[in-house]
Design a protein around this motif. Sequence first.
Motif, short mmCIF file in Angstrom:
data_model
loop_
_atom_site.label_atom_id
_atom_site.label_comp_id
_atom_site.label_asym_id
_atom_site.label_seq_id
_atom_site.Cartn_x
_atom_site.Cartn_y
_atom_site.Cartn_z
N LEU A 161 -12.46 -10.69 -4.14
CA LEU A 161 -12.77 -9.31 -3.79
C LEU A 161 -13.68 -8.70 -4.85
O LEU A 161 -13.49 -8.92 -6.04
N SER A 162 -14.65 -7.93 -4.38
CA SER A 162 -15.56 -7.27 -5.31
C SER A 162 -14.86 -6.10 -5.99
O SER A 162 -13.82 -5.61 -5.53
N GLN A 168 -11.42 -1.21 -5.68
CA GLN A 168 -11.25 0.23 -5.88
C GLN A 168 -10.81 0.91 -4.60
O GLN A 168 -9.98 1.82 -4.61
N ILE A 169 -11.34 0.45 -3.47
CA ILE A 169 -10.93 1.02 -2.18
C ILE A 169 -9.47 0.70 -1.90
O ILE A 169 -8.69 1.56 -1.49
N ILE A 170 -9.08 -0.55 -2.15
CA ILE A 170 -7.70 -0.97 -1.91
C ILE A 170 -6.74 -0.18 -2.80
O ILE A 170 -5.67 0.25 -2.35
N PRO A 199 0.78 -1.23 0.00
CA PRO A 199 0.00 0.00 0.00
C PRO A 199 0.82 1.29 0.00
O PRO A 199 0.32 2.34 -0.41
N SER A 200 2.07 1.22 0.45
CA SER A 200 2.90 2.43 0.43
C SER A 200 3.56 2.64 -0.93
O SER A 200 4.04 3.73 -1.24
N ASN A 201 3.58 1.61 -1.75
CA ASN A 201 4.17 1.71 -3.09
C ASN A 201 3.62 0.58 -3.95
O ASN A 201 4.23 -0.48 -4.07
N LYS A 258 -8.82 -0.04 7.23
CA LYS A 258 -9.68 -0.13 6.05
C LYS A 258 -9.68 -1.55 5.48
O LYS A 258 -10.72 -2.07 5.06
N LEU A 259 -8.51 -2.17 5.49
CA LEU A 259 -8.40 -3.54 4.99
C LEU A 259 -9.15 -4.51 5.90
O LEU A 259 -9.77 -5.47 5.44
#
Length: 269
Positions: free
Chosen positions: A258-259, A264-266, A176-178, A210-211
């Motif tokens: 995953l939907s 999109q959130i991830i 998530p950071s890169n 969030k995850l």
Amino acid sequence: METVTLANGTKMPLVGTGTNTYGKVENQYKGDLNNDFRALESAIKAGYRLIDTAIYYRNEAGVGQTIKDSGIAREEFYLTTKIPEIEEYIGSKEIVEQALLKSLENLQTDYIDLYLIHQPIEDKKTLKRTWQVLESFVDAGKIKSIGVSNFSIRLLEEMKVYTKIQPAVNQIESNPSNWNNELIDYLKNQLIIPEAWGPLSRVTEEQRAKLTTIGDKYGKNWGQVLLRYQIQRKVVVIPKSHNIQRQLSNLELFDFNLSTGDIQIIETL
């Protein structure tokens, strides 16, 4: 275990284990070797077959012995190792050849499934020479696939001039950071498989929350959501743990999808 097909037609597991702290004092990367490979033993028992090591890790021999001691047939494993980019290992054609032969000896095998150049080699002549030695080992049947690690688009484009065999894999940071999306998109377009090291690293508390919220929908934890996101987009992941429960958890990725909304959130973490 689901697989991804490399450009040469061979199949690579989508999930494997890193080994860079295995067999070392206090599980530290730079720790002295202590030949304690219980973490790798438990990973193998849990079902990991893609095993990722490197000359830099100093533990090829211990990894090889642990695999042999498992009693599981060699062909069931997918072994990856890497040659350093420093003069000591790539200073000449003969030096590269000796490094590759030593890896085969350390891993107690007649062939290595995937051999990578660990870090970019900026000198063009040296990179070409190193790559051509790797290609010769493929021709000899001692290596099945060859690739790179941490290579940029620029370097991969420069290699096209002389490669007889294109890199099958580029092992890169992706978390998530890169996310490294630009590079991953390029790799996919070039039929080079992206492989994420540190896929569970550099996650902030906010991102983890969030995850976790997403995971609650599927009965999964935040790490499983993160790994599922990567393999769902055909990025190979090599999480590493010394904890048997986490090792097991990191393999439980193939019973949910995953939907689009969750993806999109991830992607915006």
